[in-house]
Scaffold this motif. Sequence first.
Motif, PDB file in Angstrom:
ATOM      1  N   LYS A   4      95.807 -32.484  25.724  1.00 53.76           N
ATOM      2  CA  LYS A   4      96.356 -31.301  25.004  1.00 53.76           C
ATOM      3  C   LYS A   4      97.677 -30.981  25.708  1.00 53.76           C
ATOM      4  CE  LYS A   4      92.789 -28.229  23.467  1.00 53.76           C
ATOM      5  NZ  LYS A   4      93.379 -28.037  22.219  1.00 53.76           N
ATOM      6  N   LEU A   5      98.655 -30.554  24.799  1.00 52.24           N
ATOM      7  CA  LEU A   5      99.798 -30.182  25.368  1.00 52.24           C
ATOM      8  C   LEU A   5      99.864 -28.456  25.738  1.00 52.24           C
ATOM      9  CD1 LEU A   5     102.476 -31.361  22.680  1.00 52.24           C
ATOM     10  CD2 LEU A   5     101.804 -32.529  24.836  1.00 52.24           C
ATOM     11  N   LYS A   6     100.735 -28.417  26.529  1.00 50.47           N
ATOM     12  CA  LYS A   6     100.799 -26.914  27.209  1.00 50.47           C
ATOM     13  C   LYS A   6     102.227 -26.623  27.154  1.00 50.47           C
ATOM     14  CE  LYS A   6      97.323 -24.971  29.847  1.00 50.47           C
ATOM     15  NZ  LYS A   6      96.847 -24.310  30.948  1.00 50.47           N
ATOM     16  N   VAL A   7     102.820 -25.491  26.762  1.00 54.69           N
ATOM     17  CA  VAL A   7     104.123 -24.908  26.918  1.00 54.69           C
ATOM     18  C   VAL A   7     104.359 -24.107  28.067  1.00 54.69           C
ATOM     19  CG1 VAL A   7     104.664 -25.403  24.436  1.00 54.69           C
ATOM     20  CG2 VAL A   7     103.704 -23.156  25.024  1.00 54.69           C
ATOM     21  N   HIS A   8     105.386 -23.882  28.523  1.00 54.96           N
ATOM     22  CA  HIS A   8     105.579 -22.788  29.712  1.00 54.96           C
ATOM     23  C   HIS A   8     107.158 -22.370  29.533  1.00 54.96           C
ATOM     24  CE1 HIS A   8     105.555 -20.524  33.347  1.00 54.96           C
ATOM     25  NE2 HIS A   8     106.667 -21.402  33.828  1.00 54.96           N
ATOM     26  N   TYR A  33     111.885  -6.977  26.980  1.00 54.38           N
ATOM     27  CA  TYR A  33     113.441  -7.271  27.268  1.00 54.38           C
ATOM     28  C   TYR A  33     113.986  -8.271  26.082  1.00 54.38           C
ATOM     29  CZ  TYR A  33     112.077  -4.654  31.098  1.00 54.38           C
ATOM     30  OH  TYR A  33     111.496  -3.648  31.949  1.00 54.38           O
ATOM     31  N   GLY A  34     112.938  -8.866  25.363  1.00 57.22           N
ATOM     32  CA  GLY A  34     113.261  -9.738  24.231  1.00 57.22           C
ATOM     33  C   GLY A  34     113.266 -11.372  24.823  1.00 57.22           C
ATOM     34  N   ASN A  35     112.774 -11.449  25.944  1.00 58.20           N
ATOM     35  CA  ASN A  35     112.565 -12.842  26.815  1.00 58.20           C
ATOM     36  C   ASN A  35     111.228 -13.187  26.226  1.00 58.20           C
ATOM     37  OD1 ASN A  35     114.981 -12.573  28.075  1.00 58.20           O
ATOM     38  ND2 ASN A  35     113.989 -11.553  29.975  1.00 58.20           N
ATOM     39  N   ALA A  36     111.218 -14.523  26.179  1.00 61.77           N
ATOM     40  CA  ALA A  36     110.275 -15.173  25.609  1.00 61.77           C
ATOM     41  C   ALA A  36     109.215 -15.420  26.673  1.00 61.77           C
ATOM     42  CB  ALA A  36     110.420 -16.852  24.835  1.00 61.77           C
ATOM     43  N   HIS A  37     107.934 -15.940  26.274  1.00 61.43           N
ATOM     44  CA  HIS A  37     106.886 -16.370  27.202  1.00 61.43           C
ATOM     45  C   HIS A  37     105.764 -16.769  26.208  1.00 61.43           C
ATOM     46  CE1 HIS A  37     104.179 -12.888  26.003  1.00 61.43           C
ATOM     47  NE2 HIS A  37     105.182 -12.205  26.038  1.00 61.43           N
ATOM     48  N   GLU A  38     105.060 -17.803  26.883  1.00 60.04           N
ATOM     49  CA  GLU A  38     103.858 -18.489  26.078  1.00 60.04           C
ATOM     50  C   GLU A  38     102.724 -17.532  25.729  1.00 60.04           C
ATOM     51  OE1 GLU A  38     103.532 -19.062  30.431  1.00 60.04           O
ATOM     52  OE2 GLU A  38     105.104 -19.418  29.292  1.00 60.04           O
ATOM     53  N   VAL A  39     102.052 -17.854  24.504  1.00 56.79           N
ATOM     54  CA  VAL A  39     101.067 -17.241  24.289  1.00 56.79           C
ATOM     55  C   VAL A  39      99.918 -17.536  24.775  1.00 56.79           C
ATOM     56  CG1 VAL A  39      99.338 -16.717  22.309  1.00 56.79           C
ATOM     57  CG2 VAL A  39     101.926 -16.680  21.665  1.00 56.79           C
ATOM     58  N   GLY A  40      99.158 -16.734  25.460  1.00 61.49           N
ATOM     59  CA  GLY A  40      97.856 -16.960  26.097  1.00 61.49           C
ATOM     60  C   GLY A  40      98.289 -17.766  27.470  1.00 61.49           C
ATOM     61  N   ASP A  41      97.706 -19.025  27.614  1.00 52.54           N
ATOM     62  CA  ASP A  41      97.649 -19.766  28.786  1.00 52.54           C
ATOM     63  C   ASP A  41      98.715 -21.088  28.502  1.00 52.54           C
ATOM     64  OD1 ASP A  41      96.407 -21.603  27.386  1.00 52.54           O
ATOM     65  OD2 ASP A  41      94.689 -21.943  28.947  1.00 52.54           O
ATOM     66  N   GLY A  42      99.270 -20.910  27.269  1.00 54.74           N
ATOM     67  CA  GLY A  42     100.116 -21.935  27.047  1.00 54.74           C
ATOM     68  C   GLY A  42      99.902 -22.991  26.160  1.00 54.74           C
ATOM     69  N   THR A  43      98.402 -23.171  26.034  1.00 57.56           N
ATOM     70  CA  THR A  43      97.661 -24.306  25.388  1.00 57.56           C
ATOM     71  C   THR A  43      98.383 -24.612  23.712  1.00 57.56           C
ATOM     72  OG1 THR A  43      95.690 -24.223  26.697  1.00 57.56           O
ATOM     73  CG2 THR A  43      95.493 -25.491  24.610  1.00 57.56           C
ATOM     74  N   LEU A  48     100.105 -28.136  16.210  1.00 59.13           N
ATOM     75  CA  LEU A  48     101.247 -27.433  16.352  1.00 59.13           C
ATOM     76  C   LEU A  48     102.129 -28.258  17.353  1.00 59.13           C
ATOM     77  CD1 LEU A  48     100.108 -23.818  16.506  1.00 59.13           C
ATOM     78  CD2 LEU A  48     101.370 -25.122  14.635  1.00 59.13           C
ATOM     79  N   GLU A  49     101.667 -29.565  17.691  1.00 58.87           N
ATOM     80  CA  GLU A  49     102.392 -30.262  18.844  1.00 58.87           C
ATOM     81  C   GLU A  49     104.143 -30.393  18.557  1.00 58.87           C
ATOM     82  OE1 GLU A  49      98.270 -31.430  19.044  1.00 58.87           O
ATOM     83  OE2 GLU A  49      99.835 -31.279  17.452  1.00 58.87           O
ATOM     84  N   ASP A  50     104.218 -30.648  17.192  1.00 57.57           N
ATOM     85  CA  ASP A  50     105.621 -30.733  16.912  1.00 57.57           C
ATOM     86  C   ASP A  50     106.668 -29.521  16.971  1.00 57.57           C
ATOM     87  OD1 ASP A  50     105.184 -33.396  16.042  1.00 57.57           O
ATOM     88  OD2 ASP A  50     105.127 -33.016  14.033  1.00 57.57           O
ATOM     89  N   LYS A  51     105.824 -28.333  16.748  1.00 58.77           N
ATOM     90  CA  LYS A  51     106.452 -27.141  17.029  1.00 58.77           C
ATOM     91  C   LYS A  51     106.672 -27.038  18.480  1.00 58.77           C
ATOM     92  CE  LYS A  51     105.482 -24.077  12.832  1.00 58.77           C
ATOM     93  NZ  LYS A  51     105.235 -22.816  12.712  1.00 58.77           N
ATOM     94  N   GLU A  61     118.908 -22.567  26.604  1.00 57.55           N
ATOM     95  CA  GLU A  61     118.619 -22.469  28.250  1.00 57.55           C
ATOM     96  C   GLU A  61     117.811 -23.696  28.946  1.00 57.55           C
ATOM     97  OE1 GLU A  61     120.891 -20.386  29.410  1.00 57.55           O
ATOM     98  OE2 GLU A  61     121.266 -19.287  27.577  1.00 57.55           O
ATOM     99  N   VAL A  62     117.385 -24.432  28.023  1.00 55.81           N
ATOM    100  CA  VAL A  62     116.514 -25.426  28.491  1.00 55.81           C
ATOM    101  C   VAL A  62     115.286 -24.886  29.444  1.00 55.81           C
ATOM    102  CG1 VAL A  62     116.168 -27.796  29.543  1.00 55.81           C
ATOM    103  CG2 VAL A  62     118.304 -26.999  28.593  1.00 55.81           C
ATOM    104  N   ALA A  63     114.642 -23.707  28.824  1.00 57.36           N
ATOM    105  CA  ALA A  63     113.712 -22.912  29.717  1.00 57.36           C
ATOM    106  C   ALA A  63     112.458 -23.133  29.331  1.00 57.36           C
ATOM    107  CB  ALA A  63     114.117 -21.501  29.310  1.00 57.36           C
ATOM    108  N   ILE A  64     112.203 -24.083  28.477  1.00 58.28           N
ATOM    109  CA  ILE A  64     110.923 -24.557  28.092  1.00 58.28           C
ATOM    110  C   ILE A  64     110.207 -25.672  28.566  1.00 58.28           C
ATOM    111  CG2 ILE A  64     109.294 -24.808  26.035  1.00 58.28           C
ATOM    112  CD1 ILE A  64     111.155 -22.946  24.316  1.00 58.28           C
ATOM    113  N   ASP A  65     109.155 -25.862  29.138  1.00 58.16           N
ATOM    114  CA  ASP A  65     108.474 -27.047  29.747  1.00 58.16           C
ATOM    115  C   ASP A  65     107.469 -27.493  28.774  1.00 58.16           C
ATOM    116  OD1 ASP A  65     109.825 -27.718  32.041  1.00 58.16           O
ATOM    117  OD2 ASP A  65     109.116 -26.195  33.101  1.00 58.16           O
ATOM    118  N   VAL A  66     107.022 -28.696  28.180  1.00 61.16           N
ATOM    119  CA  VAL A  66     105.994 -28.820  27.588  1.00 61.16           C
ATOM    120  C   VAL A  66     105.345 -30.253  28.294  1.00 61.16           C
ATOM    121  CG1 VAL A  66     105.307 -29.936  25.607  1.00 61.16           C
ATOM    122  CG2 VAL A  66     107.099 -28.527  25.556  1.00 61.16           C
TER     123      VAL A  66
END
Length: 69
Positions: A4-8, A33-43, A48-51, A61-66
């Motif tokens: 499974k993929l996880k986003v952070h 504050y308008g800053n993003a965070h993953e939903v739940g634990d990021g699973t 939705l992998e393509d998304k 900002e290259v702030a997202i890890d998959v």
Amino acid sequence: MSGKLKVHVDQDKCQGHARCKALAPELFDLDEYGNAHEVGDGTVPAGLEDKAWLARSNCPEVAIDVTEE
């Protein structure tokens, strides 16, 4: 793809552009504050992998890890 993929979202890098939320609202939410965070634990749910990858590639900002579990 086996696992499974996880986003952070790296909170130190996120500047609140919210492109991830616009592209993948199922995977990202915004704080007061308008800053993003993953939903739940990021699973990332199946289908939705393509998304997840799209959100990562569009983050200015290259702030997202998959990661793959």
